[in-house]
Design an enzyme around this catalytic site. Sequence first.
Site, PDB file in Angstrom:
ATOM      1  N   SER A  89      -2.284  30.991 -18.550  1.00  0.00           N
ATOM      2  CA  SER A  89      -0.885  31.420 -18.594  1.00  0.00           C
ATOM      3  C   SER A  89      -0.518  31.636 -17.054  1.00  0.00           C
ATOM      4  O   SER A  89      -1.409  31.475 -16.332  1.00  0.00           O
ATOM      5  CB  SER A  89      -0.536  32.513 -19.497  1.00  0.00           C
ATOM      6  OG  SER A  89      -1.177  33.630 -18.798  1.00  0.00           O
ATOM      7  N   LYS A  90       0.790  32.012 -16.860  1.00  0.00           N
ATOM      8  CA  LYS A  90       1.189  32.493 -15.365  1.00  0.00           C
ATOM      9  C   LYS A  90       0.246  33.351 -14.980  1.00  0.00           C
ATOM     10  O   LYS A  90       0.081  33.433 -13.752  1.00  0.00           O
ATOM     11  CB  LYS A  90       2.729  32.752 -15.610  1.00  0.00           C
ATOM     12  CG  LYS A  90       3.645  31.570 -15.842  1.00  0.00           C
ATOM     13  CD  LYS A  90       5.071  31.963 -15.473  1.00  0.00           C
ATOM     14  CE  LYS A  90       5.949  30.808 -15.949  1.00  0.00           C
ATOM     15  NZ  LYS A  90       6.837  31.406 -16.811  1.00  0.00           N
ATOM     16  N   ARG A  91      -0.216  34.276 -15.736  1.00  0.00           N
ATOM     17  CA  ARG A  91      -0.989  35.284 -15.062  1.00  0.00           C
ATOM     18  C   ARG A  91      -2.290  34.672 -14.398  1.00  0.00           C
ATOM     19  O   ARG A  91      -2.788  35.431 -13.563  1.00  0.00           O
ATOM     20  CB  ARG A  91      -1.770  36.027 -16.316  1.00  0.00           C
ATOM     21  CG  ARG A  91      -1.030  37.313 -16.877  1.00  0.00           C
ATOM     22  CD  ARG A  91      -1.922  38.004 -17.941  1.00  0.00           C
ATOM     23  NE  ARG A  91      -2.330  37.214 -18.876  1.00  0.00           N
ATOM     24  CZ  ARG A  91      -3.558  36.754 -19.040  1.00  0.00           C
ATOM     25  NH1 ARG A  91      -4.540  37.357 -18.335  1.00  0.00           N
ATOM     26  NH2 ARG A  91      -4.126  35.954 -20.229  1.00  0.00           N
TER      27      ARG A  91
END
Length: 465
Positions: free
Chosen positions: A243-245
Site C-alpha cells: 500500500s501507499k505506506r
Amino acid sequence: MTVRTRFAPSPTGFLHIGGARTALFSWAYARKHAGQFVLRIEDTDVARSTPEAVQAILDGMSWLGLDWDEGPFYQMQRMDRYKEVISKLLNEGKAYYCYSSKEELDALREQQMIEGKKPRYDGRWRPEAGKELPAPPAGVPPVIRFKNPLSGNVVWDDLVKGQISIANEELDDLIIARADGTPTYNFCVVVDDWDMGITQVIRGDDHVNNTPRQINLLHALGATIPQYAHLSMILGDDGQKLSKRHGAVSVMQYHEDGYLPEAVLNYLARLGWSHGDDEIFSMAQFCEWFDLDHITPSAAQFNTEKLNWLNAHYIKQADLGRLAQEVTNRLAQAGVVVHDQVKLEGVIALYRDRANTLNQLASSVAYFYQKPQVDAIALEKHVTPEILPVLNALFDVLAHVEWTQEKLHEAIEHAVTSNGLKFPKVAMPLRVMLTGGAQSPSIDAVMAFLGKDEGLERMQAILNA
Ligand code: GLU
C-alpha cells in the site's frame, strides 16, 4: 486459436505496481504466443474514474514499453452493446426484472441472519415454470437479474491456483442492470471478454470471487469460456499488503525516483514467476520464457533491495547518452544547469558504477555543475595544518600544468613522493576541496573533468580561507 489477452484497469488512481505486473504478464503471454494484447479501460464507476487516472495508466504502460495491439477500449463507450446483450438475455428468459425494494431486501437479509443463513436474494421475482409472480408494483423501476443456475458447480482449472469449484447454491441471481438501466461491473467484463475474443484472462486474485458468476454468464451467452489465471497479491517489504505506506507503489513514482523501466520490468517479471535461478534478463528473453506454469500461487513479497540491485545493474549497462539525458533532466529539476553533454557523459562513466538510482547518480555528479557544500568534518579531518604547505605548493604547480588526467596524476604523484607521503594524504584533501566530500572516483580523472579554472578556484577558496 490465436492467443488474446487483455489488461483491464479501472481508472481510479495511478498505475500501481500490482497492476503493472498483471499488465506485464498478460502482455508477455500474448507476445510469447504471437497473439494479441488488448487494453481496456473499465471506467463504468463514473464517481471514481477520472481522465487523469486514464492518462496515468497510459503513461505508465508507455514508460514500461508495454504496447497493446488493440484499444484502449472504454467501457463507457460500449453502453449500447451491453444493453443489447441484456435485451437478448431478457428475450431468451435468461434474465428477469426484479422489483424488490431496498427496504425489502434489507429485511430479507436481516431475517436470514437471524436464522443463521447466508444472506442472499431469494429469487422472489425469478420466473419459473408454474410459478405465480407478484404483480409489478406501480412506479418502481426494476433492476435486471441474471438467472443463475440453481444447482451444480462452477468448476475451472485456474492456470495459477489449480482447480476451483464453487457450488451454484452459493451464488444468487446477479444484478446485471441497475434500476437506472446501467449495466453492472461483472456484466460488462463478461460482454467485453466475449466480444474481444479473450482466450486467457490474467488478473489479480481479488477477482476470483467474480469468476464463477462470469463463467455462468458466458455460458448463458453461448460464449467460449476463456482460461483464467489469478495472480496472487504482492506484499510489501514488511510482509503486509502493499500500500501507499510502502512508499512508491505508483509505477511513475519509480520513474521519478530514478529507476529505469527495464529494471522495473525485470523486477516485476520475477515477482511471483521464475525461470530457474535466472535473475537478470531482457524482455525479449522473458517473452520467450514466460509461461503460466511457473507462477507461484503464494503471495509475492516486494524487495526494494533487489530492485535497487537490478537498477544498479541496468544503470551500468545503459547507453551514456541516455543516462546523460536522464541526469540532465533531474539536475534541471534541482535548478542545476548542465551545458556540456559530452563532459557529462564522461562524468557519468566515472560515477555510474556507484549508483543504485538515476537520482543518486544525478546528485553525485551535481558538484561538477555547481559549487559543492564542503563537508566541515571531512575538511577538518583531511585539510590539516600539516598538509597545507604541501597543498599550497601543489596549487602553484597545478596553476602551470595542463589539466589532463595524465599531467594531473604526475603533479599529484610528485607532491606525494617528494614529501615522503602516502597518496591519500594528498588525494583526500584534494577531494574535499574540489568535490566537497571525501569520496570520489580517481581524483585526477575528476579534476580533468572539472577543468582548470574551476578547479583552481575551488582550491583557492579553501587554501586562502
Ligand atoms: N477492472 C478490474 C480492476 O482494475 C480488472 C477486471 C478484470 O481484469 O477482469 O481490478
